[in-house]
Design a protein around this motif. Structure first.
Motif, short mmCIF file in Angstrom:
data_model
loop_
_atom_site.label_atom_id
_atom_site.label_comp_id
_atom_site.label_asym_id
_atom_site.label_seq_id
_atom_site.Cartn_x
_atom_site.Cartn_y
_atom_site.Cartn_z
N ALA A 125 24.52 24.80 -23.55
CA ALA A 125 23.55 25.73 -23.36
C ALA A 125 22.31 25.44 -24.65
N LEU A 126 22.95 25.11 -25.57
CA LEU A 126 22.14 24.98 -26.87
C LEU A 126 21.23 23.79 -26.58
N ALA A 127 21.58 22.62 -25.62
CA ALA A 127 20.49 21.55 -25.42
C ALA A 127 19.50 22.18 -24.39
N VAL A 128 19.89 23.13 -23.73
CA VAL A 128 18.92 23.63 -22.74
C VAL A 128 17.75 24.50 -23.50
N VAL A 129 18.13 25.39 -24.34
CA VAL A 129 17.52 26.11 -25.34
C VAL A 129 16.42 25.22 -26.08
N LEU A 130 16.79 24.22 -26.62
CA LEU A 130 16.14 23.19 -27.57
C LEU A 130 14.95 22.44 -26.77
N SER A 131 15.38 22.10 -25.38
CA SER A 131 14.56 21.54 -24.60
C SER A 131 13.59 22.52 -24.39
N GLN A 132 13.68 23.66 -24.10
CA GLN A 132 12.42 24.57 -23.77
C GLN A 132 11.67 24.78 -24.80
N GLY A 133 12.32 24.94 -25.99
CA GLY A 133 11.81 25.26 -27.33
C GLY A 133 10.95 24.24 -27.79
N ALA A 134 11.17 23.11 -27.42
CA ALA A 134 10.32 21.92 -27.69
C ALA A 134 9.02 21.98 -27.15
N VAL A 135 8.97 22.16 -25.75
CA VAL A 135 7.75 22.40 -24.96
C VAL A 135 6.92 23.62 -25.78
N LEU A 136 7.31 24.80 -25.85
CA LEU A 136 6.54 25.76 -26.65
C LEU A 136 6.12 25.55 -27.83
N ASP A 137 6.83 24.57 -28.53
CA ASP A 137 6.35 24.40 -30.08
C ASP A 137 5.41 23.20 -30.02
N LEU A 138 5.08 22.56 -28.92
CA LEU A 138 4.10 21.63 -28.82
C LEU A 138 2.98 22.39 -28.39
N ALA A 139 3.09 23.49 -27.77
CA ALA A 139 1.79 24.11 -27.40
C ALA A 139 1.22 24.86 -28.66
N TRP A 165 3.86 20.50 -34.24
CA TRP A 165 4.55 19.13 -33.71
C TRP A 165 5.78 18.79 -34.32
N GLY A 166 5.88 18.92 -35.38
CA GLY A 166 7.15 18.58 -36.32
C GLY A 166 8.37 19.32 -35.73
N ALA A 167 8.03 20.70 -35.61
CA ALA A 167 9.40 21.40 -34.93
C ALA A 167 9.64 20.85 -33.63
N ALA A 168 8.66 20.58 -32.89
CA ALA A 168 8.94 20.24 -31.34
C ALA A 168 9.50 18.95 -31.33
N GLU A 169 9.25 17.94 -32.06
CA GLU A 169 9.69 16.81 -32.26
C GLU A 169 11.17 16.85 -32.60
N SER A 170 11.40 17.63 -33.59
CA SER A 170 12.89 17.85 -34.06
C SER A 170 13.55 18.40 -33.03
N ALA A 171 13.01 19.41 -32.40
CA ALA A 171 14.00 19.89 -31.30
C ALA A 171 14.08 19.32 -30.07
N ALA A 172 13.31 18.58 -29.78
CA ALA A 172 13.25 17.55 -28.61
C ALA A 172 14.59 16.30 -29.00
N ILE A 173 14.53 15.75 -30.13
CA ILE A 173 15.15 14.95 -30.57
C ILE A 173 16.69 15.42 -30.53
N ASP A 174 17.02 16.53 -31.18
CA ASP A 174 18.37 17.20 -30.97
C ASP A 174 18.72 17.66 -29.77
N GLY A 175 17.88 18.19 -29.10
CA GLY A 175 18.24 18.43 -27.59
C GLY A 175 18.72 17.28 -26.81
N LEU A 176 17.94 16.01 -27.03
CA LEU A 176 18.14 15.07 -26.24
C LEU A 176 19.68 14.59 -26.52
N HIS A 177 19.78 14.31 -27.86
CA HIS A 177 21.41 13.79 -28.36
C HIS A 177 22.22 14.89 -27.89
N LEU A 178 22.06 16.22 -27.96
CA LEU A 178 23.12 16.98 -27.48
C LEU A 178 23.30 16.84 -25.74
N ALA A 179 22.20 16.73 -24.98
CA ALA A 179 22.31 16.52 -23.65
C ALA A 179 22.95 15.17 -23.18
#
Length: 919
Positions: A589-603, A607-621
């Motif tokens: 579930a954490l991976a799902v939430v991080l992937s969603q949060g990365a999209v919104l942080d980009l918008a 971008w730093g938070a987005a990249e961190s969330a996307a990388i963490d989410g990718l590793h978890l997923a």
């Protein structure tokens, strides 16, 4: 005492101890086969650090399923220091050590262990020694791995030992040292020292058989010579398996002891936690008395310290246990179950389960109860094991299926997607899909949604809505079903499921009753037909504020939130979700939430938070096997790379995304790749190529067709169309966004309408449109799009010869692009800013002297082999104007063709000025 043949290994340990004493901490895992000497090396380190505070523990098989058992042993000597920790960390660690009823929070516990050890290290160096990490419980392993990776700046050395190469799991990333066998000469010396007076034949046979294993070299000579001599043929060069021979050696030694001592050793081997009091109670009535303890201790196989009992080596209890008959093992486990304290539910359940030789519903129920306790304290894998064993002991197939389904759900929540899928398959082989769906809360659809085909996931999810045990489960499954239909681009299924979802009543769930109005408002955002009332930005904060504690399944997908313009409040809700999921260690579930949060942080331009969330989410997923979540994270990283101009990275991620999305029909992902590739080309000044990627997004029947991404890509498509002279296409996208702006009231859509109106239609109203677009973009909270609007406005001002105004807008745009790292657009803004400075002066000798700024720009692009159309797209002029400038450039430079132009030095003062601003 020096260890024979271990000079290289002890030198490594001594060097690490010296570095730790100097404040450069580290972690090291020693690994190798049982008996190879890892424990002896750990003892060497302890002896070589007399001035250090030593914290140590050892993993055991019995305690491998008990959350924080190893941490309890490690930190028990320093529990008086817990009060020095920050209150949240102290509370978390008190809960982990069983000193309070605090709910387990693994992230806080890891931080607390690190803080505690760092505080101790402020007084004197700390040596943390953890033996047999292969049997460390999962919760302790995560805390210890967290510690070992973060002591680089403290006088702390973390030494661990285990059987396996730490290529993955909690020890991933730690330095590792493989411990091999002793050389023959060292082995001979060790046998001679262990068995004084041994003849050469015995030494030769032992060295040949032991394969350099120190434990074998110690134990094998004690066997009868005939038993030790192994004449069985072996393949040339093959090592001799020492396990069976060592087990035989230990069993023979135990067999020679009196019956009460043998019973005691079997109880200790079966208990496995080292609790001497439990072993003593279990031995009552089996002849285990003081003399039995004396015999066992005299054998050297076990030793005691206070209320603890431990074997000299982990192979010894394994050999004793495996050498006992099954009835003897049953009797030992039954005695140990009866000897457990009243509150030791898990220990009693597992001993009863080990004694069972047939289905037993009472034991299965006790295991299920133990599983619930494990799951509540965050020990997901332990709960899964207990439920699986409970299913094996179930007398009725339906009960076995129910427990397997519950184990599957627990495995999914613990981030074990593959195990969850296997357990669910096993459950469905025993009972119907409907019963299993109820017991697993619709897990089949959730698994399919995260790894498979969205349309099939939608089918499972909508089917299971009718059998879900609670209203909350119905709403969650329905929400994910709507998301699955959206992912597949199936607006018909989306609307059908949305109608069904919005009709749910939640009278039996007070929390959901409060949340449901907000859910209805948000889920209406899934509708793009205009049937439902939009959620306006001013209602967004109130709506999402009620959903902070809602499960991730209830929240809409990020791209839809974007087009409705309510991403800010939902981004906050996702942050709260992520923190809660980290606390509960729900990795999937954490991976799902991080992937969603990365999209919104980009918008939001974070971008730093987005990249961190996307990388963490990718590793978890990737870790939990959630393919679609990993794919969405790759999409966010590709979108970020596109804005930065990193085309190679974009293609790497885009290719990986399409490998998943096209075969499985995930149109949302395929569409996003087309949008991202279109952006790369547009930002690089290749509008023709950009349109090739962007057009399929709105093409019915295409794999990339998706209504949400038609809106998200509309501004890029229109801008590319203007550059190539396709005003009809640009007007079409403007009309699309206008209709959406009227329906949704989203500030971003209104800003794009005004920006595109100015870009496409120009005229006297263009300036007012650009200014309105800037105001609306600021309200939308997307600094990247606001900077793009500012740059287009600056270019319009420059062409209107309002150079001072143009420079202000272009400089502001360049500053935002520079802060974000959007290099292609930053360079474009700086080029435009330079052009707004006016014609260049004649600069004396030099190949580019006498060229105007625009002529110099055209000449440089032409010298890079760009066509007139490509140059026109970059400079926002017509191809005809490019030709006019080149016609002026050639005579000024004394050349007649592009071929000659590529050999001319066009650096000049202007390039130096542009580069200086760009750095």
């Amino acid at each position: 005492m020096e260890l024979l043949g271990r000079g290289a290994e002890t030198a490594v340990l001594d060097r690490l101890l010296e570095r730790a004493a100097d404040g450069a901490g580290s972690g090291l895992l020693l690994w190798g086969e049982p008996g190879i000497g890892k424990t002896a090396l750990l003892e060497h380190a302890v002896g070589a650090a007399p001035c250090a505070t030593v914290l140590r523990c050892r993993g055991t098989r019995m305690e491998a399923g008990l959350a924080f058992a190893a941490l309890h042993e490690l930190l028990w000597p320093v529990t008086d220091r817990l009060g020095t920790l920050p209150a949240p960390q102290a509370a978390a660690l008190h809960g982990a050590l069983g000193l309070s009823g605090e709910t387990a929070n693994r992230f806080l516990i890891g931080a607390a262990v690190l803080s505690l050890v760092s505080d101790l290290a402020a007084e004197r160096p700390v040596l943390v020694v953890v033996d047999d990490v292969q049997w460390i419980d999962e919760a302790s392993a995560h805390a210890l791995g967290f510690l070992a990776r973060r002591v680089a700046n403290d006088p702390v050395l973390v030494l661990l030992s285990g059987h396996e190469d730490p290529a993955s799991g909690p020890w991933d990333g730690l330095a590792a040292l493989r411990i091999g066998g002793l050389a023959d000469d060292d082995a001979r010396s060790l046998v001679a020292a262990a068995v004084p007076g041994a003849d050469d034949a015995l030494i030769d046979d032992t060295v040949r058989t032991a394969g350099g294993n120190p434990l074998a070299l110690h134990e094998l000579p004690t066997l009868d010579r005939a038993a030790a001599d192994d004449t069985s043929p072996r393949p040339p060069g093959a090592g001799v398996p020492i396990g069976p021979r060592l087990r035989r050696a230990f069993r023979d030694r135990v067999a020679a002891m009196p019956e009460p001592a043998r019973a005691l050793l079997l109880l200790a081997a079966a208990e496995d936690r080292g609790d001497r009091l439990v072993v003593d109670r279990a031995g009552t009535g089996r002849g285990v008395d003081a003399s039995a303890w004396e015999d066992a201790l005299r054998s050297g196989l076990i030793r005691t310290s206070g209320s603890r009992v431990e074997f000299r080596h982990p192979l010894i209890p394994a050999a004793i246990y495996e050498g006992a008959t099954f009835p003897d093992r049953q009797a030992a486990h039954r005695a140990l179950a009866a000897a457990q304290p009243t509150d030791a539910i898990e220990e009693r359940a597992w001993h009863m389960a080990a004694a069972a030789d047939a289905p037993d519903e009472e034991i299965a129920a006790l295991l299920e109860l133990a599983a619930g306790k494990s799951l509540r304290c965050g020990a997901g894998p332990a709960g899964v094991r207990a439920l699986r064993r409970a299913a094996e002991l179930s007398q009725v197939p339906a009960e076995a299926a129910r427990r397997l389904a519950a184990a599957a759900r627990a495995a999914w929540d613990a981030g074990q997607a593959e195990a969850a899928r296997q357990l669910l398959d096993d459950a469905e082989r025993l009972e119907s899909g409907t019963d299993v769906a109820r017991a697993s809360s619709g897990l089949r659809g959730i698994l399919e949604f995260t790894t498979g085909i969205p349309e099939r996931a939608h089918q499972y999810l909508t089917r299971d809505m009718s059998v879900a045990p609670r209203t909350r489960d119905v709403v969650q499954l329905g929400s994910v079903a709507v998301r699955a239909a959206w992912s597949a681009g199936r607006t018909d299924l989306q609307q059908e499921t949305l109608q069904r979802l919005l009709a749910v009543e939640a009278d039996d769930d007070p929390a959901l009753t409060e949340q449901l109005p907000a859910l209805r408002a948000l889920w209406s955002c899934y509708d793009q037909t205009g049937e439902f009332s939009p959620i306006t930005p001013d209602r967004a904060h109130e709506t999402t504020g009620r959903l902070v504690s809602a499960a991730w399944e209830l929240l809409p997908p990020a791209p839809l939130v974007q087009i409705w313009g309510v991403e800010g409040p939902l981004r906050d809700a996702l942050r709260v979700q992520a923190a809660a999921l980290r606390e509960r260690h729900e990795l999937a579930a954490l991976a799902v939430v991080l992937s969603q949060g990365a999209v919104l942080d980009l918008a939001a331009g974070q971008w730093g938070a987005a990249e961190s969330a996307a990388i963490d989410g990718l590793h978890l997923a990737d870790e939990v096997g959630a393919d679609h979540v990993a794919t969405q994270c790759r999409g966010s990283l590709a979108l970020l790379a596109a804005a930065r101009g990193d085309e190679r990275t974009v293609e790497e991620y885009a290719t990986r995304v399409l490998e998943i999305s096209v075969p499985q029909g995930v149109r949302a992902f395929t569409s996003s790749v087309h949008w991202i590739r279109g952006r790369v080309a547009l930002f690089a000044g290749r509008p023709d190529e950009a349109l090739e990627h962007l057009m399929p997004v709105a093409q019915p029947g295409h794999d990339a067709a998706h209504p949400t991404f038609v809106l998200l890509a509309a501004a890029d498509t229109a801008e590319a169309a203007v550059h190539v002279g396709r005003l009809d296409l640009a007007e079409s996208r403007l009309t699309t966004v206008q209709a959406w702006a009227r329906h949704s009231g989203a500030p971003w859509a209104q800003a794009i309408v005004h920006r595109l109106s100015a870009l496409i239609r120009g005229g006297q109203s263009a300036e007012a449109s650009y200014r309105t677009a800037l105001d609306l973009a600021e309200a939308a909270g997307n600094p990247f799009e606001q900077a793009r609007t500012r740059m287009l406005y600056g270019e319009w001002l420059r062409r209107a010869r309002r150079r001072s105004d143009a420079r202000r807008q272009l400089a502001a745009a360049a500053a935002v692009f520079d802060r974000l790292g959007a290099d292609p657009l930053r360079r474009r803004a700086l080029r435009e800013q330079d052009l707004a400075d006016g014609p260049t002066l004649r600069r004396g000798p030099g190949s580019s002297a006498g060229l105007t700024a625009q002529e110099l720009r055209v000449a440089r692009l032409a010298s890079d082999h760009l066509t007139n159309r490509e140059i026109a797209a970059q400079l926002l002029i017509s191809p005809r104007t490019v030709g006019h400038h080149l016609a002026n450039v050639y005579p000024k430079l004394g050349i007649t063709s592009r071929t000659e132009l590529s050999r001319v030095d066009l650096a000049g003062d202007l390039r130096l000025r542009v580069d200086a601003r760009g750095r």
